[in-house]
Design a protein around this motif. Structure first.
Motif, PDB file in Angstrom:
ATOM      1  N   GLU A   1       1.134  -1.317  14.057  1.00 28.89           N
ATOM      2  CA  GLU A   1       0.240  -0.421  13.310  1.00 28.89           C
ATOM      3  C   GLU A   1      -1.125  -0.389  13.972  1.00 28.89           C
ATOM      4  O   GLU A   1      -1.671  -1.430  14.344  1.00 28.89           O
TER       5      GLU A   1
ATOM      6  N   ARG B   1      -8.563   4.469  -1.883  1.00 24.94           N
ATOM      7  CA  ARG B   1      -7.616   5.538  -1.567  1.00 24.94           C
ATOM      8  C   ARG B   1      -7.965   6.807  -2.344  1.00 24.94           C
ATOM      9  O   ARG B   1      -8.056   6.769  -3.567  1.00 24.94           O
TER      10      ARG B   1
ATOM     11  N   ASP C   1       0.818  -1.210   0.000  1.00 22.12           N
ATOM     12  CA  ASP C   1       0.000   0.000   0.000  1.00 22.12           C
ATOM     13  C   ASP C   1       0.857   1.269   0.000  1.00 22.12           C
ATOM     14  O   ASP C   1       0.727   2.122   0.862  1.00 22.12           O
TER      15      ASP C   1
ATOM     16  N   GLU D   1       3.390  -8.371   7.320  1.00 19.40           N
ATOM     17  CA  GLU D   1       2.140  -8.973   6.848  1.00 19.40           C
ATOM     18  C   GLU D   1       2.317 -10.024   5.771  1.00 19.40           C
ATOM     19  O   GLU D   1       1.632 -10.003   4.742  1.00 19.40           O
TER      20      GLU D   1
ATOM     21  N   TRP E   1      -0.096   4.066  12.968  1.00 22.05           N
ATOM     22  CA  TRP E   1      -0.022   4.083  11.500  1.00 22.05           C
ATOM     23  C   TRP E   1      -0.812   5.268  11.013  1.00 22.05           C
ATOM     24  O   TRP E   1      -1.989   5.326  11.243  1.00 22.05           O
TER      25      TRP E   1
ATOM     26  N   ASN F   1      -3.002   7.360   1.064  1.00 27.69           N
ATOM     27  CA  ASN F   1      -3.431   6.861   2.376  1.00 27.69           C
ATOM     28  C   ASN F   1      -3.441   8.043   3.351  1.00 27.69           C
ATOM     29  O   ASN F   1      -2.460   8.776   3.455  1.00 27.69           O
TER      30      ASN F   1
ATOM     31  N   ASN G   1      -0.419  -5.683  13.519  1.00 25.96           N
ATOM     32  CA  ASN G   1      -1.094  -4.558  12.872  1.00 25.96           C
ATOM     33  C   ASN G   1      -2.597  -4.708  13.125  1.00 25.96           C
ATOM     34  O   ASN G   1      -3.204  -5.682  12.669  1.00 25.96           O
TER      35      ASN G   1
ATOM     36  N   LEU H   1      -0.406  -9.478   9.973  1.00 29.22           N
ATOM     37  CA  LEU H   1      -1.658  -8.904   9.475  1.00 29.22           C
ATOM     38  C   LEU H   1      -2.792  -9.286  10.436  1.00 29.22           C
ATOM     39  O   LEU H   1      -2.748 -10.346  11.062  1.00 29.22           O
TER      40      LEU H   1
HETATM   41  C1  BDP Z   1      -1.468  -2.448   6.734  1.00 27.29           C
HETATM   42  C2  BDP Z   1      -0.159  -2.327   5.956  1.00 27.29           C
HETATM   43  C3  BDP Z   1       0.170  -0.882   5.582  1.00 27.29           C
HETATM   44  C4  BDP Z   1      -1.063  -0.196   5.045  1.00 27.29           C
HETATM   45  C5  BDP Z   1      -2.133  -0.213   6.125  1.00 27.29           C
HETATM   46  C6  BDP Z   1      -3.404   0.524   5.693  1.00 27.29           C
HETATM   47  O1  BDP Z   1       0.918  -2.891   6.682  1.00 27.29           O
HETATM   48  O2  BDP Z   1       1.211  -0.866   4.656  1.00 27.29           O
HETATM   49  O3  BDP Z   1      -0.801   1.087   4.596  1.00 27.29           O
HETATM   50  O4  BDP Z   1      -2.467  -1.545   6.372  1.00 27.29           O
HETATM   51  O5  BDP Z   1      -4.286  -0.126   5.149  1.00 27.29           O
HETATM   52  O6  BDP Z   1      -2.070  -3.639   6.477  1.00 27.29           O
HETATM   53  O7  BDP Z   1      -3.486   1.719   5.886  1.00 27.29           O
END
Ligand code: BDP
Length: 595
Positions: free
Chosen positions: A506, A564, A162, A416, A551, A568, A468, A448
């Motif tokens: 995250e 998106r 992403d 992930e 995150w 992001n 995450n 993940l």
């Molecule tokens: C996580 C990923 C990260 C993405 C984030 C998202 O590690 O790279 O940007 O989700 O969805 O799964 O914002």
């Protein structure tokens, strides 16, 4: 892999600025020997930069394939008697280098430096041509993985990660000289024992003539330049200690300076580097720095900015450190690839702890819905033995580049990956073993939220389990009460399955700056603040959690897609580094926590 420097035995010439650049749509450049002449139809291109941020034509902006860089460089006559090296901080993703018609080097890593000795190919006292063929295609065997398809003679890249697939010479290009016999590697490791600071030093010379013997001399100096330790020895490794050293920590990032001299029968070389004396360990399920418990507060980041793309920029990095400091953070993760070494140098000076991650992101099925089944990827036609070999090689390059930085406290082997697959265990085991063979820092893998702890094949091998979590966002969207239950249940399962320290790598939500809602709903600044509050309250009740990384530090660019809107938006800061409401809340929380 030493960072290039200049001093009384080494010279340094920076080749940043404008280079000539050409697209090679049909990959004919090598056959037509473009390295032997001026590359055709060239345009000016900035180095370092991401080409995608500078090109207006959509076909060029999203170009996948071969491209060429070229520069004429005058090499001084004085360099005739020296060894001359070329160093490119990062060339995303594959590069091949020619010097004056000579095919010199090939490199396959988008985020780690290319460093090669070009002495045999240069003409001192004259203009020399450096030509680089760059290719930005990914496959199941690259880090990160991706797949290429072709329609109407145009290549398209599909990835599972992403962030935007920026391309270019992203970091500075240097020529540097060394004497004929020179210091190729300095590797150091520090530890503490009963008030003493121990330093293990391994040194590698290069160019030593047979029958010649080399002699090493080292001096450790404090900040005032006073020599606190001196040694002379013939072996390539040595261990020494310092009584009552001033330790390195986020509160006091004290750096000594280590000077290393190598003498051989015909030359002397010198290399200096900063040294922070500190210990790092996982003990009774917690993280200890210099014997004191540490809670990591900070961010998952990206190398990302408009106009710059993924190009390293001192001004941007300084601003990011200032904002991280303001927020009360003490750490960050180099999600999802090795950052420019300059980030680590600044972290050493500013006192930040780094989780250093390799570019293994997106080792997942191609069509992963937010919640659902994961496609298998650890199989012969996807992530296979060659992928593993490349992964291991890049991990080794990363450790060789970064191990001397006191700021680096953990290695992260992947983000992930599809670790519930049976073959994931056999894939990761040799990689993790290799990391342990090369360095003593704790090892982490990031999971993940679809991973069921009981089925994870990799967590048993690591020291810290990275998680995450997006409950209340990607699951039970908008409902923080159910999200909280799901989060607690997931954390309980991880604790039960492994009883190891958990690092929340995250947690966050997309947030549009300036969107305010009462009651708080998704995408509003209030919802981001509420989400982070709910999560951090849960973390505070759980001893096994050794840190929280939000995150993301700032909004960042991604590929185009229906989830998106211009990238992001999970940043606590906007892409232009202005705070959203949650930044103030985090600041209040993090500044209050002493650890
Ligand atoms: C996580 C990923 C990260 C993405 C984030 C998202 O590690 O790279 O940007 O989700 O969805 O799964 O914002």
């Amino acid at each position: 892999m030493l960072y290039p420097i200049e001093n009384e035995t080494r010279e340094l010439k920076c080749l940043d600025g404008l280079w000539q650049f050409s697209f090679d749509h049909s990959s004919i450049g090598e056959k037509e020997e473009w390295y032997s002449k001026k590359i055709p139809k060239s345009i000016d291109m900035a180095v370092p930069s991401s080409i995608n941020e500078l090109l207006i034509d959509p076909e060029e902006e999203s170009y996948i394939g071969d491209m060429w860089y070229q520069k004429e460089v005058f090499i001084s006559k004085d360099w005739e008697l020296e060894q001359v090296h070329l160093r490119i901080g990062a060339a995303a993703y594959h590069s091949k280098v020619w010097i004056n018609n000579n095919d010199v080097f090939e490199h396959h890593s988008g985020f780690l430096p290319l460093d090669c000795n070009i002495s045999n190919f240069i003409k001192p006292g004259r203009w020399n041509t450096i030509t680089i063929k760059l290719n930005n295609e990914l496959s199941w065997q690259t880090l990160p993985p991706g797949t290429i398809s072709e329609t109407d003679n145009k290549k398209h890249l599909k990835t599972q990660h992403d962030f935007y697939h920026y391309t270019g010479l992203h970091r500075s290009v240097y020529l540097y000289t060394t004497p004929n016999t020179f210091i190729e590697e300095v590797s150091l490791n520090t530890d503490l024992d009963e008030g003493k600071g121990w330093i293990d030093l391994t040194l590698s010379p290069s160019g030593v003539k047979t029958a010649d013997s080399v002699k090493w001399e080292i001096q450790l100096k404090d900040k005032e330049g006073k020599v606190v330790l001196e040694r002379k020895f013939p072996e390539n490794s040595v261990q020494f200690h310092l009584d009552n050293p001033r330790l390195w920590s986020p509160a006091d990032p004290y750096l000594y300076e280590l000077e290393v001299w190598l003498s051989s029968s015909d030359s002397r070389d010198k290399y200096s580097l900063p040294v922070g004396i500190r210990s790092i360990e996982i003990k009774s399920g917690e993280l200890y720095l210099n014997g004191e418990k540490m809670y990591l507060k900070g961010f998952g980041k990206h190398e990302d900015m408009d106009i710059k793309g993924k190009a390293f920029d001192d001004a941007l990095a300084l601003k990011d450190f200032a904002l991280m400091k303001w927020s009360g953070a003490n750490s960050f993760r180099t999600s999802h690839y090795p950052y420019a070494e300059e980030w680590l140098q600044m972290a050493d000076r500013e006192g930040f702890l780094i989780i250093d991650e390799i570019g293994a992101v997106g080792m997942l099925g191609q069509s992963v819905p937010a919640i659902g089944e994961l496609d298998g990827v650890f199989q012969e036609d996807k992530i296979n033995d060659l992928s593993q070999k490349n992964h291991m090689k890049e991990m080794e390059m990363l450790i060789r580049r970064d191990r001397n930085h006191p700021s680096v406290v953990m290695w992260c082997v992947a983000n992930e990956a599809s670790t519930m697959e049976e073959k994931a265990g056999a894939y990761f085991e040799p990689i993790i073993n290799k990391v342990r063979e090369l360095d003593s820092r704790p090892v982490m893998n990031v999971n993940l939220m679809l991973i069921e702890p009981e089925k994870c094949q990799v967590s048993k091998m690591v020291d810290v389990i990275g998680l995450n979590a997006y409950f209340g966002w990607y699951s039970s969207a908008g409902d923080l009460n159910i999200g909280k239950k799901e989060l607690i249940e997931w954390l309980d399962r991880w604790k039960k399955a492994f009883d190891k320290p958990l690092m929340i790598t995250e947690f966050g939500v997309d947030t549009v700056q300036g969107l305010h809602k009462l009651p708080a709903t998704m995408f509003s600044e209030e919802f981001q603040a509420d989400f982070l509050k709910m999560y951090t309250e849960v973390f505070d009740t759980r001893r096994e959690i050794i840190g929280e990384h939000v995150w993301n530090f700032a909004d960042f660019m991604t590929g185009q897609g229906i989830v998106r809107v211009d990238g992001n938006k999970k940043g606590i800061f906007t892409r232009q580094r202005q705070p959203k409401m949650a930044a103030y809340k985090l600041k209040d929380r993090w500044r209050e926590r002493e650890d």
